[in-house]
Design a protein around this motif. Structure first.
Motif, PDB file in Angstrom:
ATOM      1  N   PRO A 168      -2.543  13.144   8.175  1.00 11.80           N
ATOM      2  CA  PRO A 168      -3.763  12.586   7.578  1.00 11.80           C
ATOM      3  C   PRO A 168      -3.481  11.260   6.881  1.00 11.80           C
ATOM      4  O   PRO A 168      -2.490  11.123   6.150  1.00 11.80           O
ATOM      5  CB  PRO A 168      -4.195  13.660   6.572  1.00 11.80           C
ATOM      6  N   VAL A 169      -4.335  10.280   7.135  1.00 12.48           N
ATOM      7  CA  VAL A 169      -4.218   8.959   6.502  1.00 12.48           C
ATOM      8  C   VAL A 169      -5.608   8.489   6.096  1.00 12.48           C
ATOM      9  O   VAL A 169      -6.614   8.902   6.669  1.00 12.48           O
ATOM     10  CB  VAL A 169      -3.556   7.923   7.437  1.00 12.48           C
ATOM     11  N   ALA A 170      -5.660   7.597   5.122  1.00 15.09           N
ATOM     12  CA  ALA A 170      -6.932   7.069   4.650  1.00 15.09           C
ATOM     13  C   ALA A 170      -6.723   5.684   4.050  1.00 15.09           C
ATOM     14  O   ALA A 170      -5.685   5.396   3.449  1.00 15.09           O
ATOM     15  CB  ALA A 170      -7.559   7.990   3.599  1.00 15.09           C
ATOM     16  N   SER A 171      -7.731   4.842   4.212  1.00 13.72           N
ATOM     17  CA  SER A 171      -7.781   3.538   3.564  1.00 13.72           C
ATOM     18  C   SER A 171      -8.520   3.663   2.236  1.00 13.72           C
ATOM     19  O   SER A 171      -9.297   4.599   2.037  1.00 13.72           O
ATOM     20  CB  SER A 171      -8.523   2.532   4.452  1.00 13.72           C
ATOM     21  N   PHE A 172      -8.290   2.687   1.351  1.00 11.23           N
ATOM     22  CA  PHE A 172      -9.115   2.620   0.143  1.00 11.23           C
ATOM     23  C   PHE A 172      -9.171   1.191  -0.364  1.00 11.23           C
ATOM     24  O   PHE A 172      -8.314   0.358  -0.064  1.00 11.23           O
ATOM     25  CB  PHE A 172      -8.584   3.546  -0.958  1.00 11.23           C
ATOM     26  N   GLN A 173     -10.222   0.912  -1.120  1.00  7.22           N
ATOM     27  CA  GLN A 173     -10.333  -0.334  -1.886  1.00  7.22           C
ATOM     28  C   GLN A 173     -10.912   0.018  -3.236  1.00  7.22           C
ATOM     29  O   GLN A 173     -11.865   0.798  -3.337  1.00  7.22           O
ATOM     30  CB  GLN A 173     -11.212  -1.359  -1.166  1.00  7.22           C
ATOM     31  N   MET A 174     -10.344  -0.559  -4.289  1.00  2.00           N
ATOM     32  CA  MET A 174     -10.741  -0.246  -5.664  1.00  2.00           C
ATOM     33  C   MET A 174     -10.907  -1.531  -6.450  1.00  2.00           C
ATOM     34  O   MET A 174     -10.158  -2.496  -6.256  1.00  2.00           O
ATOM     35  CB  MET A 174      -9.665   0.626  -6.329  1.00  2.00           C
ATOM     36  N   VAL A 175     -11.893  -1.552  -7.350  1.00  2.00           N
ATOM     37  CA  VAL A 175     -11.989  -2.579  -8.387  1.00  2.00           C
ATOM     38  C   VAL A 175     -11.719  -1.889  -9.710  1.00  2.00           C
ATOM     39  O   VAL A 175     -12.280  -0.822 -10.000  1.00  2.00           O
ATOM     40  CB  VAL A 175     -13.368  -3.254  -8.395  1.00  2.00           C
ATOM     41  N   GLY A 188       2.764   4.398  14.137  1.00  3.23           N
ATOM     42  CA  GLY A 188       3.493   3.343  13.443  1.00  3.23           C
ATOM     43  C   GLY A 188       3.065   3.134  12.007  1.00  3.23           C
ATOM     44  O   GLY A 188       3.660   2.312  11.292  1.00  3.23           O
ATOM     45  N   TYR A 189       2.023   3.862  11.552  1.00  6.44           N
ATOM     46  CA  TYR A 189       1.595   3.735  10.165  1.00  6.44           C
ATOM     47  C   TYR A 189       2.681   4.266   9.221  1.00  6.44           C
ATOM     48  O   TYR A 189       3.375   5.232   9.517  1.00  6.44           O
ATOM     49  CB  TYR A 189       0.327   4.555   9.909  1.00  6.44           C
ATOM     50  N   ASN A 190       2.765   3.635   8.060  1.00  6.57           N
ATOM     51  CA  ASN A 190       3.634   4.116   6.979  1.00  6.57           C
ATOM     52  C   ASN A 190       5.087   4.265   7.430  1.00  6.57           C
ATOM     53  O   ASN A 190       5.782   5.197   7.032  1.00  6.57           O
ATOM     54  CB  ASN A 190       3.103   5.457   6.431  1.00  6.57           C
ATOM     55  N   ARG A 191       5.516   3.324   8.254  1.00 12.28           N
ATOM     56  CA  ARG A 191       6.888   3.303   8.746  1.00 12.28           C
ATOM     57  C   ARG A 191       7.583   2.021   8.287  1.00 12.28           C
ATOM     58  O   ARG A 191       6.953   0.955   8.272  1.00 12.28           O
ATOM     59  CB  ARG A 191       6.922   3.366  10.275  1.00 12.28           C
ATOM     60  N   VAL A 228       1.017  -1.426   8.609  1.00  9.64           N
ATOM     61  CA  VAL A 228      -0.112  -0.645   8.106  1.00  9.64           C
ATOM     62  C   VAL A 228       0.406   0.464   7.197  1.00  9.64           C
ATOM     63  O   VAL A 228       1.179   1.335   7.628  1.00  9.64           O
ATOM     64  CB  VAL A 228      -0.944  -0.044   9.253  1.00  9.64           C
ATOM     65  N   TRP A 229      -0.038   0.422   5.950  1.00 11.36           N
ATOM     66  CA  TRP A 229       0.319   1.437   4.958  1.00 11.36           C
ATOM     67  C   TRP A 229      -0.965   2.009   4.380  1.00 11.36           C
ATOM     68  O   TRP A 229      -1.942   1.282   4.196  1.00 11.36           O
ATOM     69  CB  TRP A 229       1.198   0.837   3.869  1.00 11.36           C
ATOM     70  N   THR A 230      -0.960   3.312   4.093  1.00 12.00           N
ATOM     71  CA  THR A 230      -2.195   3.996   3.742  1.00 12.00           C
ATOM     72  C   THR A 230      -1.959   5.050   2.669  1.00 12.00           C
ATOM     73  O   THR A 230      -0.826   5.401   2.347  1.00 12.00           O
ATOM     74  CB  THR A 230      -2.779   4.720   4.976  1.00 12.00           C
ATOM     75  N   LEU A 231      -3.058   5.603   2.188  1.00  8.69           N
ATOM     76  CA  LEU A 231      -3.001   6.875   1.499  1.00  8.69           C
ATOM     77  C   LEU A 231      -2.611   7.933   2.530  1.00  8.69           C
ATOM     78  O   LEU A 231      -2.965   7.828   3.705  1.00  8.69           O
ATOM     79  CB  LEU A 231      -4.350   7.220   0.878  1.00  8.69           C
ATOM     80  N   GLY A 232      -1.868   8.946   2.097  1.00  8.00           N
ATOM     81  CA  GLY A 232      -1.408   9.967   3.023  1.00  8.00           C
ATOM     82  C   GLY A 232      -0.263  10.731   2.408  1.00  8.00           C
ATOM     83  O   GLY A 232      -0.334  11.122   1.245  1.00  8.00           O
ATOM     84  N   ILE A 233       0.825  10.900   3.160  1.00  7.70           N
ATOM     85  CA  ILE A 233       1.927  11.719   2.642  1.00  7.70           C
ATOM     86  C   ILE A 233       3.194  10.906   2.407  1.00  7.70           C
ATOM     87  O   ILE A 233       4.250  11.492   2.162  1.00  7.70           O
ATOM     88  CB  ILE A 233       2.226  12.900   3.581  1.00  7.70           C
ATOM     89  N   PRO A 291       4.977   8.534  -0.113  1.00  3.59           N
ATOM     90  CA  PRO A 291       4.934   7.923  -1.443  1.00  3.59           C
ATOM     91  C   PRO A 291       5.312   6.452  -1.453  1.00  3.59           C
ATOM     92  O   PRO A 291       4.796   5.675  -2.273  1.00  3.59           O
ATOM     93  CB  PRO A 291       5.935   8.760  -2.255  1.00  3.59           C
ATOM     94  N   SER A 292       6.184   6.018  -0.549  1.00  2.00           N
ATOM     95  CA  SER A 292       6.602   4.616  -0.554  1.00  2.00           C
ATOM     96  C   SER A 292       5.494   3.656  -0.142  1.00  2.00           C
ATOM     97  O   SER A 292       5.645   2.435  -0.277  1.00  2.00           O
ATOM     98  CB  SER A 292       7.826   4.421   0.354  1.00  2.00           C
ATOM     99  N   ALA A 293       4.361   4.172   0.325  1.00  2.20           N
ATOM    100  CA  ALA A 293       3.215   3.291   0.592  1.00  2.20           C
ATOM    101  C   ALA A 293       2.803   2.553  -0.676  1.00  2.20           C
ATOM    102  O   ALA A 293       2.212   1.460  -0.601  1.00  2.20           O
ATOM    103  CB  ALA A 293       2.041   4.097   1.141  1.00  2.20           C
ATOM    104  N   ALA A 294       3.103   3.123  -1.835  1.00  2.00           N
ATOM    105  CA  ALA A 294       2.761   2.465  -3.100  1.00  2.00           C
ATOM    106  C   ALA A 294       3.400   1.093  -3.219  1.00  2.00           C
ATOM    107  O   ALA A 294       2.840   0.199  -3.878  1.00  2.00           O
ATOM    108  CB  ALA A 294       3.192   3.344  -4.272  1.00  2.00           C
ATOM    109  N   GLU A 295       4.562   0.908  -2.596  1.00  2.00           N
ATOM    110  CA  GLU A 295       5.243  -0.384  -2.675  1.00  2.00           C
ATOM    111  C   GLU A 295       4.556  -1.447  -1.830  1.00  2.00           C
ATOM    112  O   GLU A 295       4.878  -2.627  -1.927  1.00  2.00           O
ATOM    113  CB  GLU A 295       6.698  -0.226  -2.222  1.00  2.00           C
TER     114      GLU A 295
END
Length: 290
Positions: free
Chosen positions: A104-111, A186-189, A194-199, A201-205
């Motif tokens: 599972p993956v998801a995009s987000f945008q926040m203000v 190839g996501y989150n590799r 492409v990096w997303t919400l998902g499983i 943790p290094s996507a935070a970087e």
């Protein structure tokens, strides 16, 4: 110190036969939209909310509302969110060989208000449109040019699959599905774009963060790409017109216009190539005041 206020929000599934894989929310210091990526035909890992993407969108909503407070750095928030999601997925499906494209993956945008600053954070292809009181406009996404890439990919997929008369969602066509699986794997590799919400943790970087400096009071829209299509794909509004329409009439007429284009004006996707007749569509309309 600026303050943010959510004025209106709306969300709708792309089809009554599919779960809505978008979500949105906020708290005293932020507003956000989340867009879960529809599964590509694999086994459900969790069996919740009708799809793993829908589960992740709702999980991320509640986690953001809990953690994105008190000035906590967003990198820490995203890292913890993804670690929590990883724990749930691995506990629910310990015996399944999980294909990378089936995660599972998801995009987000926040203000978000951070002290005296106004900041936007994102991963993936959700959108922000902002209009300052002086008429200045700003828009962004964590993946620049995502709408053009989506359009080009959809055009090729329609040609391959024969259009919506054969498949209401082109990902159901075997050849298209395999190409989408290859891309999503190839996501989150490491080394990927492409990096997303998902499983992971290094996507935070890889969080994309931009400081905003609109003239206040300012109003804006946070949108999943399905709602942002009114600007990005269908060309019905520029940024100022889009925010202005939300201001004068609210979000419901914009959603109705979106669906009219997709279901009545261009149901076969020939004028506006896309992967589904209609995608899930979500928007949050907000105001920032000094």
């Amino acid at each position: 110190m600026p303050n943010i206020r959510i004025i209106d929000s709306i969300t709708a599934p792309g089809s009554i036969s599919r779960p809505n894989e978008d979500s949105a929310g906020g708290n005293a210091t932020c507003a956000f939209v989340i867009d879960g990526a529809t599964g590509l035909g694999g086994d459900s890992l969790l069996g919740l909310h009708g799809s793993d993407a829908a589960w992740l969108a709702r999980f991320a909503q509640s986690t953001f509302e809990e953690l994105a407070r008190n000035g906590r750095p967003m990198t820490d928030v995203v890292r913890e969110l993804n670690q929590r999601a990883a724990n749930v997925v691995h506990e629910a499906a310990p015996a399944l060989p999980i294909e990378p494209w089936n995660l599972p993956v998801a995009s987000f945008q926040m203000v978000r208000i951070e002290g005296d600053d106004i900041v936007t954070h994102g991963l993936g292809d959700c959108r922000l449109f902002l209009l300052g009181t002086d008429g200045g406009t700003f828009s962004t996404s964590a993946i620049k040019g995502a709408s053009a890439q989506e359009r080009d990919g959809a055009r090729a997929a329609i040609a391959h699959a024969g259009g919506f008369a054969t498949h209401q969602a082109l990902a159901d066509a075997p050849g298209v599905r395999e190409e989408l699986r290859r891309h999503r794997a190839g996501y989150n590799r490491t080394g990927g774009s492409v990096w997303t919400l998902g499983i992971e943790p290094s996507a935070a970087e890889h969080l994309v963060t931009e400081r905003l400096e609109p003239s206040l009071p300012a109003r804006g829209l946070l949108c999943s790409d399905g709602f942002a299509a009114l600007v990005d794909q269908y060309g019905r509004y520029d940024i100022a017109e889009f925010v202005g329409a939300a201001t004068t009439a609210g979000l419901a007429p914009l959603l109705a216009e979106l669906r009219h284009i997709e279901l009545t004006e261009d149901p076969d996707g020939k004028q506006f190539p896309r992967f589904k007749v209609s995608d899930d569509a979500t928007a949050v309309f907000f105001e920032i005041v000094a």
